[in-house]
Design an enzyme around this catalytic site. Structure first.
Site, short mmCIF file in Angstrom:
data_model
loop_
_atom_site.label_atom_id
_atom_site.label_comp_id
_atom_site.label_asym_id
_atom_site.label_seq_id
_atom_site.Cartn_x
_atom_site.Cartn_y
_atom_site.Cartn_z
N VAL A 14 4.69 -15.15 -11.89
CA VAL A 14 3.39 -14.63 -11.44
C VAL A 14 2.24 -15.32 -12.19
O VAL A 14 1.26 -15.78 -11.59
CB VAL A 14 3.31 -13.10 -11.62
CG1 VAL A 14 1.97 -12.57 -11.14
CG2 VAL A 14 4.45 -12.40 -10.87
N VAL A 132 2.52 -2.81 -7.03
CA VAL A 132 3.26 -2.23 -5.89
C VAL A 132 2.99 -3.10 -4.65
O VAL A 132 1.83 -3.37 -4.31
CB VAL A 132 2.81 -0.78 -5.60
CG1 VAL A 132 3.61 -0.20 -4.45
CG2 VAL A 132 2.94 0.09 -6.84
N ILE A 136 0.57 -7.23 -0.92
CA ILE A 136 -0.01 -6.28 0.05
C ILE A 136 -1.06 -5.42 -0.64
O ILE A 136 -0.78 -4.82 -1.67
CB ILE A 136 1.07 -5.32 0.61
CG1 ILE A 136 2.25 -6.09 1.20
CG2 ILE A 136 0.48 -4.36 1.63
CD1 ILE A 136 3.39 -5.19 1.65
N GLY A 187 12.21 -16.52 -7.41
CA GLY A 187 11.23 -15.81 -8.25
C GLY A 187 10.93 -14.40 -7.77
O GLY A 187 9.95 -13.80 -8.19
N ASP A 201 13.49 0.06 -9.22
CA ASP A 201 12.18 -0.59 -9.04
C ASP A 201 11.42 0.08 -7.89
O ASP A 201 10.22 0.38 -8.01
CB ASP A 201 12.39 -2.09 -8.77
CG ASP A 201 11.10 -2.83 -8.48
OD1 ASP A 201 10.42 -3.24 -9.43
OD2 ASP A 201 10.77 -2.99 -7.28
N LYS A 205 7.86 2.29 -8.04
CA LYS A 205 6.69 2.03 -7.19
C LYS A 205 6.36 3.27 -6.36
O LYS A 205 5.19 3.58 -6.14
CB LYS A 205 6.98 0.82 -6.29
CG LYS A 205 7.07 -0.49 -7.08
CD LYS A 205 7.67 -1.59 -6.23
CE LYS A 205 7.69 -2.91 -6.98
NZ LYS A 205 8.49 -3.93 -6.29
N GLY A 302 7.12 -12.64 -5.12
CA GLY A 302 6.93 -14.09 -5.06
C GLY A 302 5.65 -14.50 -5.74
O GLY A 302 4.71 -13.71 -5.90
#
Ligand code: NAP
Ligand code: HSE
Length: 443
Positions: A14, A132, A136, A187, A201, A205, A302
């Site tokens: 990231v 999260v 998006i 990734g 995970d 979220k 990603g």
């Protein structure tokens, strides 16, 4: 043009994307921020490592003090994963007067109350759009755009890695292990992918979304959660033949004043928007009492999608918007009511069951007897022919050369608790091999 100096803590998947956007597309950020976001320092663990993004001389460092002691750096994107040292570094950044942006949902789900309280005490802000749904926008819509609503439900695919793995297994016949490896190479996966595939995970979220959307506080570990790690590629094929796709679905639903919360691999009816979420995409379907249904869809993991959300937060923070939102939201404050989710056993639904059983007389009667005693009504039952496909390498015969065949049962509406008890009984039967898989069905 005015400059706001920013720093990154972490330049892995990231962080590299964020550095690329800041360095190569500075004009774009400047246009929206009305100032240059100047990348002053980047902290990494190992500065000797060859990096995909070339940084100007003097930017890379392994010393946190070069950031905390530089009063010209105003905003820091904290982009290292896990809980420690991420938590300690976050506190040090806040205490040294920095506003923080982060993509680390594990950290927020675990230490949100402590970090948000400390930020409030210090008059600092924390922005976390990337935590999260990757690229998006969902934190901003829930915390700003949809606030006139009572949020009735959130149904979401929140883990890109799991969705990618399921999709690869379903559409390409990949093995589970090779799909996990590919998700790591691309990734999408966490440094340790366990929490991607076991549902944790997604639960972290979901706890964040339920908190923002429904105003209720719950620790993510209290959310009933199953992952995709026990599924077999054959489950995806059986589901497809029945007209469904398997998705790791996170659900938060108000039932009167009770909150139903869970994460589970789920059969989602083909043709519905959630069933058409492929690869590392995520989707969040929100229902509000005024707005109705709203659907968010985009890359959930990603490098560049996540960097897109981080840079937007850096801009919001630099111009002061994040501080206003942070102050008014009062996230995870003392006054937020805690909620105990509706007892999972009471959650209603139809179910898919799959098990491998001995192909001999009387076995079907034993299975239907268990379901009958738990009050579970069968909608359909299919005994598949003994089969070994390219993606199903499990032996069709046991060591004593007795034939073993897969059975798939679809139930009528029942309760999770009844199903759980039935599955516990199946697992005790000598004619059942390798455990029984159960998945709720969503039409
Ligand atoms: P990553 O590729 O593993 O990168 C982590 C970075 O942190 C590396 O640059 C590493 O330095 C640095 N780091 C680790 N420990 C450190 C320490 N003690 N001191 C200084 N630097 C340290 O992780 P990532 O995939 O970019 O994920 C970062 C965060 O974003 C995680 O919280 C993750 O959950 C979240 N996230 C990731 C994605 C995604 O698609 N990958 C999407 C949304 C959110 P070195 O390079 O020197 O090892
Ligand atoms: N590992 C996470 C996922 C990254 O696959 O969804 C995004 O949070």
């Amino acid at each position: 043009m005015e400059k706001t100096k920013v720093a990154l803590v972490g330049m892995g998947t990231v962080g590299s994307g964020v550095a690329k956007l800041l360095l190569d597309y500075g004009d774009r950020t400047a246009r929206h921020a009305g100032r240059t976001l100047w990348l002053e320092k980047v902290l990494v663990r190992n500065p000797e490592r060859v990096r995909a993004v070339e940084l100007p001389d003097g930017v890379l460092t392994s010393s946190l003090e070069e950031i905390t002691e530089n009063s010209e750096i105003k905003v820091v994107a904290q982009l290292i994963g896990g809980l420690e040292p991420a938590r300690t570094i976050m506190l040090q950044l806040l205490e040294s007067g920095k506003d923080v942006v982060t993509a680390n949902k594990a950290l927020l789900a675990e230490h949100g109350p402590e970090l948000f309280d400390r930020a409030r005490e210090l008059g600092r802000s924390i922005a976390f759009e990337a935590a999260v749904g990757g690229g998006i926008p969902i934190i901003t819509p829930l915390s700003q755009c949809l606030t006139a609503n009572r949020i009735e439900s959130i149904h979401a695919i929140l883990n890109g890695t799991s969705n990618f793995i399921l999709d690869q297994m379903d559409t390409r016949g990949s093995s589970y292990d090779s799909a996990v490896q590919r998700a790591q190479e691309l990734g999408y996966a966490e440094a340790d992918p366990t929490m991607d595939v076991d549902g944790s995970d997604a639960a972290q979220k979901l706890a964040i979304l339920a908190h923002i959307g429904m105003g209720l506080k719950i620790h993510w570990s209290e959310i009933p959660c199953r992952g995709i790690d026990s599924l077999d590629p054959s489950d995806l094929q059986y589901a497809r033949r029945l007209g469904y796709r398997v998705k790791l679905l996170a659900t938060a639903q108000m039932v009167e004043d009770d909150l139903e919360l869970h994460v589970a691999p789920t059969l989602v009816k083909m043709g519905t928007p959630l069933s058409e979420v492929h690869g590392a995409y995520n989707a969040i379907r929100v229902v509000g009492d005024a707005v109705g249904k709203v659907f968010f869809h985009g890359m959930g993991a990603g490098q560049m999608p996540t960097a897109s959300a981080v840079v937007a937060d850096l801009i919001d923070t630099a111009v002061g918007r994040a501080a206003i939102t942070f102050r008014t939201l009062k996230l995870w404050s003392e006054n937020t009511p805690r909620v105990t989710p509706r007892q999972y056993d009471q959650v209603p639904g139809r179910y898919y069951l799959r098990m491998r059983v001995l192909d001999e007389p009387g076995v079907m009667a034993k299975l239907t007897d268990v379901l009958g005693r738990q009050g579970v009504s069968i909608a359909s039952i299919i005994q598949h022919e003994e089969e070994t496909t390219a993606t199903d390498t499990s032996p069709a015969k046991d060591t004593n050369s007795q034939a073993i065949v897969p059975i798939v049962i679809m139930t009528h509406e029942t309760k999770e608790g009844a199903l759980r008890k039935a599955v516990e009984e199946f697992d005790q039967l000598e004619c059942v091999f390798g455990g029984c898989i159960r998945m709720p069905v969503r039409e």
